[in-house]
Design an enzyme around this catalytic site. Structure first.
Site, PDB file in Angstrom:
ATOM      1  N   THR A   1      23.581  24.769  11.364  1.00 56.43           N
ATOM      2  CA  THR A   1      22.477  25.383  10.612  1.00 56.43           C
ATOM      3  C   THR A   1      22.282  24.720   9.250  1.00 56.43           C
ATOM      4  OG1 THR A   1      23.981  27.126   9.846  1.00 56.43           O
ATOM      5  CG2 THR A   1      22.617  27.623  11.773  1.00 56.43           C
TER       6      THR A   1
ATOM      7  N   ARG B   1      21.266  33.338  18.108  1.00 56.80           N
ATOM      8  CA  ARG B   1      21.498  34.782  18.195  1.00 56.80           C
ATOM      9  C   ARG B   1      21.720  35.462  16.849  1.00 56.80           C
ATOM     10  NH1 ARG B   1      23.659  32.789  22.928  1.00 56.80           N
ATOM     11  NH2 ARG B   1      23.049  33.908  24.813  1.00 56.80           N
TER      12      ARG B   1
ATOM     13  N   GLN C   1      29.456  23.699  21.886  1.00 53.89           N
ATOM     14  CA  GLN C   1      28.334  24.284  22.618  1.00 53.89           C
ATOM     15  C   GLN C   1      27.013  23.677  22.136  1.00 53.89           C
ATOM     16  OE1 GLN C   1      29.888  28.251  21.388  1.00 53.89           O
ATOM     17  NE2 GLN C   1      29.329  28.885  23.458  1.00 53.89           N
TER      18      GLN C   1
ATOM     19  N   VAL D   1      24.202  20.734  21.313  1.00 57.53           N
ATOM     20  CA  VAL D   1      23.661  19.626  22.099  1.00 57.53           C
ATOM     21  C   VAL D   1      23.067  18.542  21.204  1.00 57.53           C
ATOM     22  CG1 VAL D   1      23.182  21.103  24.091  1.00 57.53           C
ATOM     23  CG2 VAL D   1      21.411  20.802  22.349  1.00 57.53           C
ATOM     24  N   ASP D   2      23.348  18.624  19.891  1.00 56.67           N
ATOM     25  CA  ASP D   2      22.659  17.775  18.929  1.00 56.67           C
ATOM     26  C   ASP D   2      23.337  16.434  18.655  1.00 56.67           C
ATOM     27  OD1 ASP D   2      24.801  18.558  17.180  1.00 56.67           O
ATOM     28  OD2 ASP D   2      23.643  20.325  16.576  1.00 56.67           O
TER      29      ASP D   2
ATOM     30  N   HIS E   1      27.628  22.092  26.761  1.00 54.35           N
ATOM     31  CA  HIS E   1      26.266  22.442  27.174  1.00 54.35           C
ATOM     32  C   HIS E   1      25.358  21.226  27.258  1.00 54.35           C
ATOM     33  CE1 HIS E   1      26.895  26.899  25.789  1.00 54.35           C
ATOM     34  NE2 HIS E   1      27.524  26.599  26.919  1.00 54.35           N
TER      35      HIS E   1
ATOM     36  N   CYS F   1      11.369   9.901  41.510  1.00 60.23           N
ATOM     37  CA  CYS F   1      11.019  10.717  42.680  1.00 60.23           C
ATOM     38  C   CYS F   1       9.885  11.702  42.425  1.00 60.23           C
ATOM     39  CB  CYS F   1      12.252  11.472  43.179  1.00 60.23           C
ATOM     40  SG  CYS F   1      12.751  12.847  42.104  1.00 60.23           S
TER      41      CYS F   1
END
Length: 252
Positions: free
Chosen positions: A29, A37, A104, A106-107, A124, A160
């Site tokens: 943050t 959350r 957790q 993803v950055d 994640h 595909c």
């Protein structure tokens, strides 16, 4: 113990040689990436935003995918940099005291801060890649966003024609079993398990705290809000993360 970083630090923390760290959104943050959350989190302010990361909605609704792609374009990571918390954890690796860094997030900011990539387990996934949900073809996020800039609003797999999604784990999507197994091994093989900036409500990752405690590790939780595992912890710190980590880990 709950409250501020103790001074002096307990010997079991300052002397720990194998520390496994679990990080959540609260670590990032201070880099300008909102959490999910918390009181001002993305999903707290806009509950519908959770649909963008729910696999069933994403696959079934092209409008959700278009909105998700617009969000990805708006959140390009070019101006996002590691903060003092990421750097403090990188310092733990430099000290040779890091058993593993489980995240957790993803950055990719832990690696950008200097944490050894081989010690970072992205539970994640990563926002820096995209994956086809049909054939599994994997390409860079930059290449997908270039197609968006060129006028595509829901780019499909070039191999595909299947649905493309960021290479992150959405709700309703299973975690990589190999990554989770490695995380559980690191939780069971540490002196101290440090959970930082995570609400500890998402399973199976939250259960790693219990794995660590059951194998004799001391548990430290650094989070602004209470978590379900505070009573299990040996130390709970409520101070701002970036400031607290450098003092907890002696990396200032």
């Amino acid at each position: 113990m709950t409250g501020a970083v103790p001074d002096p630090l307990p010997a079991w923390l300052s002397g720990a040689r194998r520390i496994t760290v679990l990080t959540g959104a609260g670590v990032s943050t201070d880099s300008g990436i909102p959490d999910y959350r918390g009181p001002n989190g993305v999903w707290t302010r806009d509950p519908d935003a959770e649909k963008l990361v729910t696999l069933s909605y994403y696959v079934a609704d092209p409008a959700i995918r278009r909105k998700a792609w617009r969000m990805r374009a708006e959140m390009r990571s070019g101006d996002v940099a590691p903060n003092a918390g990421h750097r403090a954890l990188a310092g733990l690796g430099e000290q040779g005291r890091l058993r593993a860094l489980l995240t957790q997030n993803v950055d990719g900011l832990h690696q950008a801060a200097g944490s050894p990539p081989e010690q970072v387990l992205e539970l994640h996934g990563t926002v820096h890649a995209v994956e086809c949900l049909s054939c599994g073809d994997r390409t860079s996020m930059d290449s997908a966003l270039a197609r968006l800039d060129a006028g595509e609003d829901d780019p499909a797999c070039l191999v595909c024609g299947g649905v493309l999604k960021s290479a992150t784990v959405s709700f309703g999507q299973a975690l990589d079993e190999r990554v989770l197994a490695a995380a559980a091994e690191a939780a069971a093989d540490c002196d101290v398990f440090l959970a930082v900036g995570t609400s500890l409500v998402v399973y199976p990752v939250a259960g790693l705290v219990e794995v660590a405690a059951a194998h004799g590790a001391r548990v430290v939780i650094v989070n602004a809000e209470p978590t379900p595992y505070d009573d299990l912890a040996d130390l709970v710190v409520r101070e701002p993360i970036s400031d607290a980590l450098s003092r907890l880990l002696g990396t200032a």
